[in-house]
Write an enzyme that holds these catalytic residues in place. Sequence first.
Site, PDB file in Angstrom:
ATOM      1  N   HIS A 205      48.644  -8.281  48.809  1.00  0.00           N
ATOM      2  CA  HIS A 205      49.611  -7.543  47.982  1.00  0.00           C
ATOM      3  C   HIS A 205      50.921  -8.280  47.747  1.00  0.00           C
ATOM      4  O   HIS A 205      51.801  -7.775  47.062  1.00  0.00           O
ATOM      5  CB  HIS A 205      49.898  -6.153  48.577  1.00  0.00           C
ATOM      6  CG  HIS A 205      50.732  -6.213  49.840  1.00  0.00           C
ATOM      7  ND1 HIS A 205      50.181  -6.365  51.087  1.00  0.00           N
ATOM      8  CD2 HIS A 205      52.069  -6.153  50.043  1.00  0.00           C
ATOM      9  CE1 HIS A 205      51.136  -6.379  52.002  1.00  0.00           C
ATOM     10  NE2 HIS A 205      52.302  -6.267  51.386  1.00  0.00           N
TER      11      HIS A 205
HETATM   12  C1  UD1 Z   1      56.397  -2.981  49.351  1.00  0.00           C
HETATM   13  C2  UD1 Z   1      57.400  -3.856  50.087  1.00  0.00           C
HETATM   14  C3  UD1 Z   1      56.674  -4.956  50.858  1.00  0.00           C
HETATM   15  C4  UD1 Z   1      55.603  -4.370  51.743  1.00  0.00           C
HETATM   16  C5  UD1 Z   1      54.678  -3.465  50.947  1.00  0.00           C
HETATM   17  C6  UD1 Z   1      53.749  -2.797  51.889  1.00  0.00           C
HETATM   18  C7  UD1 Z   1      59.613  -4.232  49.066  1.00  0.00           C
HETATM   19  C8  UD1 Z   1      60.414  -5.177  48.279  1.00  0.00           C
HETATM   20  N1  UD1 Z   1      58.302  -4.530  49.162  1.00  0.00           N
HETATM   21  O1  UD1 Z   1      55.745  -3.808  48.390  1.00  0.00           O
HETATM   22  O2  UD1 Z   1      57.596  -5.653  51.669  1.00  0.00           O
HETATM   23  O3  UD1 Z   1      54.866  -5.420  52.324  1.00  0.00           O
HETATM   24  O4  UD1 Z   1      55.460  -2.467  50.262  1.00  0.00           O
HETATM   25  O5  UD1 Z   1      52.667  -2.194  51.277  1.00  0.00           O
HETATM   26  O6  UD1 Z   1      60.109  -3.273  49.573  1.00  0.00           O
HETATM   27  N2  UD1 Z   1      52.655   1.656  43.621  1.00  0.00           N
HETATM   28  C9  UD1 Z   1      51.836   2.727  43.369  1.00  0.00           C
HETATM   29  N3  UD1 Z   1      51.834   3.736  44.289  1.00  0.00           N
HETATM   30  C10 UD1 Z   1      52.584   3.739  45.394  1.00  0.00           C
HETATM   31  C11 UD1 Z   1      53.423   2.642  45.626  1.00  0.00           C
HETATM   32  C12 UD1 Z   1      53.448   1.607  44.722  1.00  0.00           C
HETATM   33  O7  UD1 Z   1      51.141   2.787  42.368  1.00  0.00           O
HETATM   34  O8  UD1 Z   1      52.502   4.695  46.192  1.00  0.00           O
HETATM   35  C13 UD1 Z   1      52.623   0.521  42.645  1.00  0.00           C
HETATM   36  C14 UD1 Z   1      53.661   0.662  41.543  1.00  0.00           C
HETATM   37  O9  UD1 Z   1      53.108   0.152  40.380  1.00  0.00           O
HETATM   38  C15 UD1 Z   1      54.762  -0.262  42.023  1.00  0.00           C
HETATM   39  C16 UD1 Z   1      54.017  -1.352  42.763  1.00  0.00           C
HETATM   40  O10 UD1 Z   1      52.905  -0.692  43.360  1.00  0.00           O
HETATM   41  O11 UD1 Z   1      55.528  -0.754  40.977  1.00  0.00           O
HETATM   42  C17 UD1 Z   1      54.830  -2.033  43.823  1.00  0.00           C
HETATM   43  O12 UD1 Z   1      55.414  -1.102  44.726  1.00  0.00           O
HETATM   44  P1  UD1 Z   1      56.767  -1.479  45.550  1.00  0.00           P
HETATM   45  O13 UD1 Z   1      57.069  -0.419  46.541  1.00  0.00           O
HETATM   46  O14 UD1 Z   1      57.842  -1.867  44.607  1.00  0.00           O
HETATM   47  O15 UD1 Z   1      56.376  -2.804  46.280  1.00  0.00           O
HETATM   48  P2  UD1 Z   1      55.090  -3.174  47.104  1.00  0.00           P
HETATM   49  O16 UD1 Z   1      54.377  -4.289  46.434  1.00  0.00           O
HETATM   50  O17 UD1 Z   1      54.333  -1.941  47.441  1.00  0.00           O
HETATM   51  N1  UDP Z   2      46.952  -0.518  56.491  1.00  0.00           N
HETATM   52  C1  UDP Z   2      46.277   0.692  56.344  1.00  0.00           C
HETATM   53  N2  UDP Z   2      45.398   0.817  55.308  1.00  0.00           N
HETATM   54  C2  UDP Z   2      45.143  -0.176  54.421  1.00  0.00           C
HETATM   55  C3  UDP Z   2      45.839  -1.409  54.592  1.00  0.00           C
HETATM   56  C4  UDP Z   2      46.741  -1.531  55.624  1.00  0.00           C
HETATM   57  O1  UDP Z   2      46.476   1.609  57.135  1.00  0.00           O
HETATM   58  O2  UDP Z   2      44.327   0.019  53.493  1.00  0.00           O
HETATM   59  C5  UDP Z   2      47.950  -0.633  57.590  1.00  0.00           C
HETATM   60  C6  UDP Z   2      47.799  -1.816  58.525  1.00  0.00           C
HETATM   61  O3  UDP Z   2      46.923  -1.531  59.583  1.00  0.00           O
HETATM   62  C7  UDP Z   2      49.229  -2.003  59.007  1.00  0.00           C
HETATM   63  C8  UDP Z   2      50.059  -1.650  57.796  1.00  0.00           C
HETATM   64  O4  UDP Z   2      49.212  -0.846  56.969  1.00  0.00           O
HETATM   65  O5  UDP Z   2      49.516  -1.091  60.050  1.00  0.00           O
HETATM   66  C9  UDP Z   2      50.500  -2.888  57.043  1.00  0.00           C
HETATM   67  O6  UDP Z   2      51.051  -2.528  55.827  1.00  0.00           O
HETATM   68  P1  UDP Z   2      51.117  -3.500  54.578  1.00  0.00           P
HETATM   69  O7  UDP Z   2      50.112  -4.569  54.703  1.00  0.00           O
HETATM   70  O8  UDP Z   2      51.096  -2.637  53.378  1.00  0.00           O
HETATM   71  O9  UDP Z   2      52.600  -4.075  54.673  1.00  0.00           O
HETATM   72  P2  UDP Z   2      53.275  -5.340  55.378  1.00  0.00           P
HETATM   73  O10 UDP Z   2      52.949  -5.294  56.828  1.00  0.00           O
HETATM   74  O11 UDP Z   2      52.771  -6.569  54.685  1.00  0.00           O
HETATM   75  O12 UDP Z   2      54.724  -5.175  55.102  1.00  0.00           O
END
Ligand code: UD1
Ligand code: UDP
Length: 362
Positions: A205
């Site tokens: 991601h």
């Molecule tokens: C965010 C965090 C990242 C973290 C990740 C964990 C920041 C800058 N990034 O990234 O550090 O590793 O979460 O998963 O804070 N979206 C949905 N549904 C949701 C959430 C997001 O559809 O419930 C889609 C939207 O199109 C959105 C995109 O995902 O624009 C990105 O979401 P965003 O929260 O901005 O960043 P992540 O890539 O999720």
């Molecule tokens: N995780 C989860 N379901 C998924 C993918 C990840 O429960 O489908 C959990 C994973 O075990 C960990 C956390 O989400 O506890 C990590 O989140 P993510 O990878 O979104 O964020 P990051 O750690 O990169 O910020």
Amino acid sequence: MRAVLVVGARPNFMKVAPLMREFAKRGNVETLLVHTGQHYDENMSKVFFHDLELPEPDIYLGVGSGSHAEQTAKVMVAFEIIVEKQRPDIIIVVGDVNSTLACSIVGAKLHVPVAHVESGLRSFDLDMPEEINRMVTDILSSYCFTTSPEAETNLLKEGVGKERIFFTGNIMIDSLRYLSEKADRSVVLKELSLEEDDYILVTLHRPSNVDDPEELRALFDMLVRLSARHQVIFPVHPRTRKMIDSADPPFDSAESFRMIDPVGYLDFLRLMKTAKMVITDSGGIQEETTVLGIPCITVRENTERPITIEVGTNVLAGTTPEKVESEAMRILDDGIGDHGIPPLWDGKTAERIADVLEKEFI
Ligand code: UD1
Ligand code: UDP
């Protein structure tokens, strides 16, 4: 002590749940759980409240998605109102997402002490939005709770005083240990017709891997090739899903390469526990696989969690698909060498953090 605890995105829930449980057990901390709504899909948010036994948030800010400035600003505006009204003794933020940054700035400007759980991690790569979030949050925090010894070195170099740094261990691992047996009862393997030790679990991601459609296509093709060796199971993050769904022409796939929606914590933990290998760009998953002893290939050029490579099961493979593929093949053939578990990744981090705060505030 009155504490505001902040959650916003998927990786926050497993870091806050152990603290909520510890404070409830001690009975001497009045908590207010604020969910910013940065993540909002059922399988990116609600499912974790159930799986992690986390109480419903007291306040939901509902900020949703947006550009970095938009999302951060929306959290700040909404959170400032809460802090002005509640005037807590402390604000506790975790991790490195935009909600973490936004709430620490609000706290610092309103002169409410901020505690940062998972402080001091550095990738030294300012192209990562999380690196900026970590640096700003740490410099503003009165309590920097660290997961590993090198975090303290990083903080000291940036001018954070030693008296603000507390090596309390890895709180994510509190959740992992607390829920490990419960995860064993998950039926996810059966539902997906997977055999233990015969599948590769994938998550991707990071914007640097998934936002460019052609780079994502190349990684995707590599995973499809790997699926000839073992079934690949890929719970797809919404950011990545958006890119896959809009790819033109559509990505090629294979029968043994399966994309599913993101799964809850218990199912994901179950999937990790008996995976042949995990391929990921997640921060937290590098740590969880370390504790589980499962080989992890990290699809990134750097990691803010070097201890998972030094003592654990993590291999930093870079982002070139051919390199990731050759590392994966090598590990599938030869396995990984000796590995261990970093100090204080023992399930007792929430207890240690509560001890520190109790001494200061109660
Ligand atoms: C965010 C965090 C990242 C973290 C990740 C964990 C920041 C800058 N990034 O990234 O550090 O590793 O979460 O998963 O804070 N979206 C949905 N549904 C949701 C959430 C997001 O559809 O419930 C889609 C939207 O199109 C959105 C995109 O995902 O624009 C990105 O979401 P965003 O929260 O901005 O960043 P992540 O890539 O999720
Ligand atoms: N995780 C989860 N379901 C998924 C993918 C990840 O429960 O489908 C959990 C994973 O075990 C960990 C956390 O989400 O506890 C990590 O989140 P993510 O990878 O979104 O964020 P990051 O750690 O990169 O910020």
